[in-house]
Design an enzyme around this catalytic site. Sequence first.
Site, mmCIF file in Angstrom:
data_model
loop_
_atom_site.group_PDB
_atom_site.id
_atom_site.type_symbol
_atom_site.label_atom_id
_atom_site.label_comp_id
_atom_site.label_asym_id
_atom_site.label_seq_id
_atom_site.Cartn_x
_atom_site.Cartn_y
_atom_site.Cartn_z
ATOM 1 N N VAL A 212 0.769 -1.188 -0.087
ATOM 2 C CA VAL A 212 0.050 -0.112 -0.018
ATOM 3 C C VAL A 212 0.965 1.258 0.126
ATOM 4 C CG1 VAL A 212 -1.774 1.300 1.245
ATOM 5 C CG2 VAL A 212 -1.694 -1.380 1.070
ATOM 6 N N ASP A 236 -1.200 2.156 -5.342
ATOM 7 C CA ASP A 236 -0.812 3.636 -5.148
ATOM 8 C C ASP A 236 -1.963 4.399 -6.027
ATOM 9 O OD1 ASP A 236 0.352 6.147 -4.640
ATOM 10 O OD2 ASP A 236 2.103 4.909 -4.215
ATOM 11 N N HIS A 274 3.486 6.956 9.103
ATOM 12 C CA HIS A 274 4.210 8.344 9.807
ATOM 13 C C HIS A 274 3.717 9.437 9.117
ATOM 14 C CE1 HIS A 274 8.316 8.560 7.817
ATOM 15 N NE2 HIS A 274 7.372 8.408 7.060
#
Length: 369
Positions: A212, A236, A274
């Site tokens: 992913v 993507d 993140h």
Amino acid sequence: METVFSKHDQPTGFKGLNKEEEEDLIGQAECWKIMLSFTDSVAIKAAVELGIADIIDHHGQPISSQKILGNLADAPSPDISFLLRIMRVLVRRKIFSAQKSETGETLYGITPISKWLLRDSKMSLAPMLLLENHPIHINPTHYVSDVIREGTKNGTPFYRCHGYEQFEYTSLKPDYNRLFNEGMACTARIVSKAVIEGYRHGFNQIESLVDVGGGIGGSLSEIVRAYPHIKAINFDLPHVVATAPKYDGITHVGGDMFVSIPKADAIYMKWILHDWSDEHCVKILKNCRKAIPEKTGKVIIVDHVLQPEGNELFDDTGFAFDMMLLSHNSGGKERNEENWKWLFAETGFPRYNIIKIKALPSIIEAYPI
């Protein structure tokens, strides 16, 4: 009575200091050190732009400053005094070695640090170093205090600085976009190598895998090359996978991870979560949960696990990355184990496992049962 330290007791180099004087002096010195620590990056950036590590490496042995100067590309009137001052700093930081020849000339050599600055090497951090030190990348950090005062109602530090969010800005600035992609590519190679070596048992058990946010499929191709039994999907945005090259064993699929994710035995995400807030991560992980088998599925996350009291090899770097995410992304952040545990509990993953690898991030396995 004031305590007086002998010269053997105190790290300051000054004699006759009491404890308060010593602590005050050490505090002052540390403040100066932190204040000017950016100058180390200035010196390393100059070395990378000049290709100094590559010049020394190509000679196969330590060489003089004159020889370095003579091998600089596009240097019509080089200044050796500037070079010597840069090299003095880099030797002190152990980025290059220095030794005297029989004639008394200083010869500069490669060290374990400068090996990572070789631009001609596949395993190099040089592109990432140039990205992290680019003005477009650094300047948003000067807006962090404004966001602390006012919140994000007027945008992230990156938006305040440039008028666009980072991923929008890369599409408008081709040179920055190239630098960004090169930086991401070089770190992907390094991390992927560590993942492949450190997760053999994990990949051996997987028959199908979705990457992913896999970009154009570079990282996934390394995994499939090492584990050719895996049927892989590189997932993507449509405009990203439209430019992806063909790889054996990989199907490129365009879509939106916030809407749905292709089904597979396992989901792989390297340095994706993140970049996003907790709310965004909850949406992504819930979609991951729907895409994997109830009993045998898992999500493989390659990301940093902050150690607030940690003193291991990459711990400080994790906090530095968090500062860059604070400046660049809306809600993006590095997470400690408690943060990861909360995300998994919110999204239907009651069990997780953290695996350290020989790289900056760790592997975090999340299981639905």
